[in-house]
Design a protein around this motif. Structure first.
Motif, PDB file in Angstrom:
ATOM      1  N   GLN A   1     -18.414  -0.252 -13.526  1.00 18.73           N
ATOM      2  CA  GLN A   1     -19.418  -1.532 -12.456  1.00 18.73           C
ATOM      3  C   GLN A   1     -18.982  -1.329 -11.327  1.00 18.73           C
ATOM      4  N   TYR A  12     -23.040 -19.381  -9.391  1.00 21.61           N
ATOM      5  CA  TYR A  12     -24.278 -19.076 -10.367  1.00 21.61           C
ATOM      6  C   TYR A  12     -23.887 -19.664 -11.810  1.00 21.61           C
ATOM      7  N   HIS A  47     -30.729  -2.653  -8.032  1.00 23.21           N
ATOM      8  CA  HIS A  47     -31.018  -3.437  -7.128  1.00 23.21           C
ATOM      9  C   HIS A  47     -31.587  -3.151  -6.342  1.00 23.21           C
ATOM     10  N   SER A 107     -23.428 -11.933  -5.435  1.00 21.57           N
ATOM     11  CA  SER A 107     -22.982 -12.262  -6.649  1.00 21.57           C
ATOM     12  C   SER A 107     -22.415 -11.435  -7.357  1.00 21.57           C
ATOM     13  N   ASP A 108     -24.057 -10.774  -7.747  1.00 17.93           N
ATOM     14  CA  ASP A 108     -23.833  -9.369  -8.210  1.00 17.93           C
ATOM     15  C   ASP A 108     -22.536  -8.037  -7.921  1.00 17.93           C
ATOM     16  N   ALA A 125     -34.429  -6.627  -9.509  1.00 17.31           N
ATOM     17  CA  ALA A 125     -33.394  -5.945 -10.280  1.00 17.31           C
ATOM     18  C   ALA A 125     -34.389  -5.991 -11.583  1.00 17.31           C
ATOM     19  N   TYR A 183     -19.249  -9.423  -7.909  1.00 16.18           N
ATOM     20  CA  TYR A 183     -18.388  -8.980  -9.199  1.00 16.18           C
ATOM     21  C   TYR A 183     -18.044  -7.427  -9.885  1.00 16.18           C
ATOM     22  N   PHE A 184     -19.337  -7.215  -9.435  1.00 19.46           N
ATOM     23  CA  PHE A 184     -19.129  -5.413  -9.635  1.00 19.46           C
ATOM     24  C   PHE A 184     -18.099  -4.139  -8.868  1.00 19.46           C
ATOM     25  N   CYS A 206     -27.832  -9.641  -3.870  1.00 17.99           N
ATOM     26  CA  CYS A 206     -27.396 -10.459  -4.577  1.00 17.99           C
ATOM     27  C   CYS A 206     -25.614  -9.639  -4.261  1.00 17.99           C
TER      28      CYS A 206
END
Length: 411
Positions: A327, A76, A257, A265-266, A206, A269-270, A263
């Protein structure tokens, strides 16, 4: 950093571009960035030095991570504005990544974050050459007056054109960001922007409730006297927009979302699904149970020594864990015990006992159902948006107790 040499440890690669076309009135990321640095152009000496430093960090730190057994799974590029890069800058960064990471196998996901005013077909082709297949753009609104109030550099026509350009360039997965619940925004305006988005060839949206972040221009319009009204209107705005998106065939899979193609990548991460490395000024990393960060707003220091981290904490420390918990709880699955153990080396219950995490959960327990079981901790699915909207405004309300402390986690 510690690790193995098995070559099977998935890694999210994030590249940060700390430059923009304008200083948007809602964005808390740019509040710490001097305008003179934010608006640097390709020919400017500090920006040229930044690209040199960024490529150096990628090559040296990337080689170390490859030796430790990491393989790229997700990529990303964001910012700032990643699409503000010139074609020769895109190529240089891409070459550095390909030199140190095995990119021969298709990545699970590769997203380029763009702003409509900085896009051309040639630029999109350059991103495709690097390996990007997913395109995301911060549109925020299709209302012309609203875009001007937000301080955006693009207009609604450019936003529409950008989506079509991405489709023409071959990006099959196309996402746009929208903000709802802005000060002075009524439901008709919210609905009009969502319907405008749905008329475009987007595959993902988003939808972010406006967050009155400290230090921003828009934050000054939010006072204690207007907080309750704005919070109530924001909940209505999110519900209306979410209903339109789901009715149009874009299911919600986490707060904000919507889409059939999640997604990754989100979510990585979350939910702490894998380690990640962030290259560039303002980027963060989670490697081997450590949180590592380059502070934003320190471009000169980064250019001088891109291998030095400004922050280094155990991932399960009070300074960091509550951010990760926040998150995680915005997703429907919540905080996973196994993933937290794997990423932080600490049991989730130990993390939940930390002061900042207790404050966060204490607030959320008053506004939503918090479920805990052998899988992890999560909120009632339908309660997540309202709970986090309440949290966003808690610090402004000035009610004392845990509310301001919990809200402080938002930055």
């Amino acid at each position: 950093m510690t690790g193995t040499t098995t070559g099977t440890r998935p890694l999210l690669i994030y590249v940060h571009v700390p430059f923009c076309s304008s200083k948007c009135h809602f964005c808390d990321w740019v509040t710490e960035i001097p305008t003179s640095e934010l608006l640097l152009r390709p020919a400017d000496v500090p920006r040229r030095a930044y690209i040199d430093a960024l490529c150096r960090e990628i090559r040296e730190r990337g080689a170390e991570l490859s030796d430790l057994g990491y393989r790229p799974a997700i990529m990303y590029w964001g910012g700032g504005t990643a699409s503000i890069l010139a074609e020769h800058e895109i190529a240089r960064i891409g070459e550095a990544l390909h030199e140190v990471f095995d990119m021969s196998r298709p990545l699970d996901e590769a997203t380029i974050e763009c702003s409509p005013e900085s896009l051309t077909l040639a630029k999109l082709a350059a991103f495709r050459d690097v390996g990007f297949r997913r395109w995301s753009s911060g549109v925020q609104s299709f209302d012309e007056r609203r875009l001007r109030r937000l301080g955006r550099s693009h207009d609604a026509t450019q936003a529409r054109h950008a989506v079509h350009l991405a489709a023409e360039a071959g990006f099959e997965d196309r996402s746009i960001d929208l903000i709802c619940g802005l000060p002075g925004e009524d439901l008709d305006e919210v609905e009009a922007s969502v319907r405008a988005a749905l008329e475009l060839p987007v595959t993902h949206v988003a939808l972010y409730p406006y967050r009155p972040a400290h230090g921003t221009v828009l934050r000054r319009q939010v006072t204690r006297g207007t907080t309750a009204m704005l919070r109530a209107e924001q909940k209505k705005a999110y519900a209306r927009a979410a209903g339109l998106l789901t009715e149009a065939g874009l299911p919600e899979y986490a707060m904000s979302h919507f889409g059939h193609h999640r997604c990754l990548s989100d979510l990585a991460y979350f939910q702490l699904r894998m380690d990640w490395v962030g290259f560039g000024s303002g980027a963060t990393s989670l490697i081997g149970g450590e949180y590592l960060a380059h502070r934003r707003g320190f471009l000169t220091a980064y250019n001088r020594d891109p291998l030095r981290f400004d922050e280094r904490y155990p991932a399960a420390s009070p300074a960091i864990a509550a951010r990760f918990l926040y998150q995680s709880l915005t997703t429907f699955e919540g905080a996973s015990r196994s993933l937290w153990r794997e990423r932080t080396g600490t049991e989730l219950d130990e993390v939940l006992a930390l002061g900042p995490c207790r404050h966060l959960l204490g607030f959320l327990e008053r506004v939503a159902d918090v479920h805990s079981d052998e899988e992890g901790v999560r909120l009632g699915r339908d309660q997540i948006p309202d709970a986090f909207i309440d949290l966003q405004f808690a610090g402004i309300a000035g009610t004392g107790g845990a509310e301001p402390q919990a809200a402080a986690l938002l930055g």
